[in-house]
Design an enzyme around this catalytic site. Structure first.
Site, PDB file in Angstrom:
ATOM      1  N   HIS A   4       7.629  -7.270  -4.101  1.00 44.36           N
ATOM      2  CA  HIS A   4       6.571  -7.790  -3.911  1.00 44.36           C
ATOM      3  C   HIS A   4       6.594  -9.112  -5.183  1.00 44.36           C
ATOM      4  CE1 HIS A   4       3.979  -3.887  -3.312  1.00 44.36           C
ATOM      5  NE2 HIS A   4       5.397  -3.819  -3.485  1.00 44.36           N
TER       6      HIS A   4
ATOM      7  N   LYS B  58     -10.136 -11.877 -15.755  1.00 46.25           N
ATOM      8  CA  LYS B  58      -9.847 -12.295 -17.043  1.00 46.25           C
ATOM      9  C   LYS B  58      -9.427 -13.007 -17.498  1.00 46.25           C
ATOM     10  CE  LYS B  58     -11.573  -9.917 -21.555  1.00 46.25           C
ATOM     11  NZ  LYS B  58     -12.633  -9.079 -21.076  1.00 46.25           N
TER      12      LYS B  58
ATOM     13  N   GLY C 179       1.320  -1.393   0.013  1.00 46.11           N
ATOM     14  CA  GLY C 179       0.566  -0.005  -0.044  1.00 46.11           C
ATOM     15  C   GLY C 179       0.994   1.195   0.137  1.00 46.11           C
TER      16      GLY C 179
ATOM     17  N   GLU D  53       4.207 -10.809  -6.254  1.00 47.77           N
ATOM     18  CA  GLU D  53       3.241 -10.542  -7.238  1.00 47.77           C
ATOM     19  C   GLU D  53       3.385 -10.628  -8.568  1.00 47.77           C
ATOM     20  OE1 GLU D  53       3.517  -9.295  -4.755  1.00 47.77           O
ATOM     21  OE2 GLU D  53       1.923  -7.452  -4.612  1.00 47.77           O
TER      22      GLU D  53
ATOM     23  N   CYS E  54       5.027  -6.172   1.630  1.00 46.16           N
ATOM     24  CA  CYS E  54       5.273  -4.689   1.525  1.00 46.16           C
ATOM     25  C   CYS E  54       5.305  -3.830   2.755  1.00 46.16           C
ATOM     26  CB  CYS E  54       5.497  -4.152   0.034  1.00 46.16           C
ATOM     27  SG  CYS E  54       6.149  -2.217  -0.396  1.00 46.16           S
ATOM     28  N   TYR E  55       3.801  -2.894   2.267  1.00 42.61           N
ATOM     29  CA  TYR E  55       3.324  -2.409   3.459  1.00 42.61           C
ATOM     30  C   TYR E  55       3.029  -3.438   4.269  1.00 42.61           C
ATOM     31  CZ  TYR E  55       0.344   0.877   6.700  1.00 42.61           C
ATOM     32  OH  TYR E  55      -0.123   1.242   7.160  1.00 42.61           O
TER      33      TYR E  55
ATOM     34  N   ASP F   4     -16.145 -11.981 -23.121  1.00 42.02           N
ATOM     35  CA  ASP F   4     -17.135 -12.206 -21.560  1.00 42.02           C
ATOM     36  C   ASP F   4     -18.015 -12.631 -21.939  1.00 42.02           C
ATOM     37  OD1 ASP F   4     -14.372 -10.937 -20.371  1.00 42.02           O
ATOM     38  OD2 ASP F   4     -15.595  -9.105 -19.959  1.00 42.02           O
ATOM     39  N   SER F   5     -18.650 -11.969 -23.085  1.00 44.45           N
ATOM     40  CA  SER F   5     -20.253 -12.442 -23.249  1.00 44.45           C
ATOM     41  C   SER F   5     -19.851 -13.469 -24.165  1.00 44.45           C
ATOM     42  CB  SER F   5     -20.819 -11.216 -24.170  1.00 44.45           C
ATOM     43  OG  SER F   5     -20.561 -10.615 -25.430  1.00 44.45           O
TER      44      SER F   5
END
Ligand code: XMP
Length: 521
Positions: free
Chosen positions: A177, A377, A60, A179, A87-88, A235-236
């Site tokens: 990080h 996604k 953060g 990630e 991190c934070y 998506d649709s």
């Protein structure tokens, strides 16, 4: 409601990092369900109700050296649950457990290398004591003293406690990080936390999700009728095929063809859904009406409002024609429903009005079916593959609802739509041929309302400028410019100018987001 698929779950406490969603994606990739909740919504009762196998504290923008900045509830460290601070998240863990954190003069941003000083369960199968590895750092605070029970397991020059562990309590934390892709082994560290520390299985797969989603749709819909707006986007398309597997002909899809699609796109949508999947599909070609109303309109917001309004009118009329529906299916994704922490405060400004079927469910008294609400996604793409959708649909770059209207800045000129379509098709063809399509989040051509002088053969030309855009991104919220080689750009430029009448100059858009947006309008 919990079941097998969601039984082993991780809670991610969001302290407002730009990359919190990436933590969730790495956890999901490790086959474990997780949810992100803002730190100020996380209480001991909430954690007990959520019943996670472990907790991750995100990074953060704040500093724990100020008294009023965010904290995790203190009880969270007394619940016998593994906690992983990033991190934070590391700094607040250390500070809340009695260690010391100060604001450092030596801030570290970007690539760094950590020395592994001790073995740790997080490093199993990846890093060994004595090795040195690349990580991504972004912090200003520095830990000066560890709380009781902790040991350092990795260091850098300016961060002596780059990774720390308290095995008795199952508390782990890293200054870097894990990630982000710039920490090449980071995903493995997160997977070690979810599996080796928290003991989660690997039940979260799109194959299992599919079965559960089909059952849930059947339970929700019963014998009701469902209508789904198909746009040709990922998506649709996935929503439509999933619903069709679940409820067959209780589903009707409506494809509002506004005439602002890319080359051959409308035909591809109709062929795939109507002919291949045999999904009941209403193909409403209203291009003349849309383009009639848009001709000469140049204000971007006006274009969007006209398209959004007409879209709803047409969709509603078609829904009524088929006798109405009880449910409206929508491709809402997890990033749309995460309540993220805003440190700027106040409601965020509307940058662009997005075009969707907002307002319709109330107007038509329909309930929503949103089977993708839990997914990112890339999970939707996996689910699409699981459902047998062709790669050409599943891997498609996003395409905005208002289509080419917002890729033609200035007044909409119907006769120029084909010029834009041709340029766009050549650009994408070259990207595919170069094997770059999947590396790029979105690539497209924009036809500018600017004419410049050129020379072709011996003749003077006075034609439009075409801009090319290509970006990499993880969620469309931020984006980097794709670094094509000059040879590639030269090749595309030559082809467009030679093959498309009406364009005599190509420029490449090298604006990241922010400050630019991905689309030009
Ligand atoms: P911007 O231009 O805001 O776009 O950086 C971010 C992402 O959103 C897509 N986009 C839209 N998608 N309806 C959509 O469905 C819209 O009105 C719309 N406007 C932008 C854009 O293509 C990019 O992927």
């Amino acid at each position: 409601m919990k079941n097998e698929l969601h039984a082993d779950r991780i809670l991610i406490v969001d302290f407002g990092s730009q990359v919190t969603q990436l933590i969730a994606r790495r956890v999901r990739e490790s086959g474990v369900y997780c949810e992100i909740h803002p730190f100020n919504a996380v209480t001991a009762d909430m954690v007990r109700a959520f019943d996670p196998k472990g907790i991750i504290l995100s990074g953060g923008p704040a500093t724990v050296t100020e008294a009023t900045t965010p904290r995790a509830p203190d009880e969270l460290f007394e619940m016998n649950l593994p906690v992983f601070g990033i991190c934070y998240g590391e700094q607040t863990m250390v500070s809340q457990l009695g260690g010391a954190v100060t604001l450092s003069d030596e801030r570290e941003f970007g690539r760094a290398h950590v020395d592994i000083t001790d073995d740790c369960v997080l490093f199993e199968g990846v890093w060994k004591s004595g090795e040195n590895h690349q990580v991504w750092m972004s912090h200003g605070d520095r830990i000066d003293q560890l709380p009781n029970g902790f040991r350092a397991v990795a260091t850098t020059e300016s961060a002596p406690f780059a990774a720390i562990a308290n095995d008795d309590k199952q508390f782990y934390a890293v200054q870097f990080h894990p990630e982000v892709v710039h920490t090449p082994d980071g995903a493995k560290l997160i997977s070690n936390f979810t599996h080796k520390v928290c003991g989660c299985g690997g039940d979260w797969t799109m194959s299992a999700f599919k079965d559960e989603a089909i059952q849930k749709i059947r339970d929700q819909v019963g014998s009701g009728r469902v209508i789904c707006g198909l746009s040709g986007g990922v998506d649709s398309s996935v929503v439509a095929v999933l619903l069709h597997e679940a409820i067959g002909d209780q589903l009707t899809c409506v494809f509002v063809d506004h005439g602002l699609m890319r080359m051959n796109e409308a035909d591809e949508v109709v062929t795939l859904f109507k002919d291949h999947y045999k999904i009941p599909l209403v193909h409403k070609d209203v291009s003349e009406m849309f383009i009639g109303k848009l001709t000469g309109v140049s204000d971007p917001e006006k274009k969007r409002k006209i398209i959004g309004g007409l879209f709803i009118d047409v969709f509603e009329a078609e829904a009524k024609k088929i006798g109405g529906a009880d449910f409206l299916a929508q491709g809402t994704l997890y990033p749309d429903v995460i309540e993220s922490v805003s440190f700027t405060g106040g409601p965020s400004v509307t940058i662009k009005s997005h075009h969707n079927v907002g307002g319709l469910p109330e107007r038509m008294n329909m309930q929503l079916v949103e089977p993708l609400r839990e997914l990112f996604k890339d999970e939707v793409r996996d689910l699409g593959r699981e459902l047998g959708l062709p790669d050409s649909f599943v891997g498609r770059h996003p395409f905005p609802g208002p289509g080419l209207a917002i890729r033609m800045p200035g007044a909409i000129q119907p006769e120029k739509l084909d010029v834009l379509r041709k340029a766009d098709a050549i650009y994408l063809d070259e990207i595919r041929k170069a094997g770059l399509y999947d590396e790029i989040w979105q690539a497209f051509a924009v036809l500018l309302p600017v004419q410049t002088v050129g020379v072709m053969g011996d003749a003077r030309t006075y034609d439009n400028v075409c801009a090319l855009r290509a970006v990499t991104s993880t969620d469309g919220m931020t984006a980097d410019v794709y670094p094509f080689t000059p040879e590639f750009l030269g090749r595309v430029s030559n082809r467009i100018i030679n093959e498309v009448q009406g364009i005599n100059r190509i420029v490449y858009d090298c604006t990241s987001k922010p400050p630019g947006t991905i689309e030009w309008e």
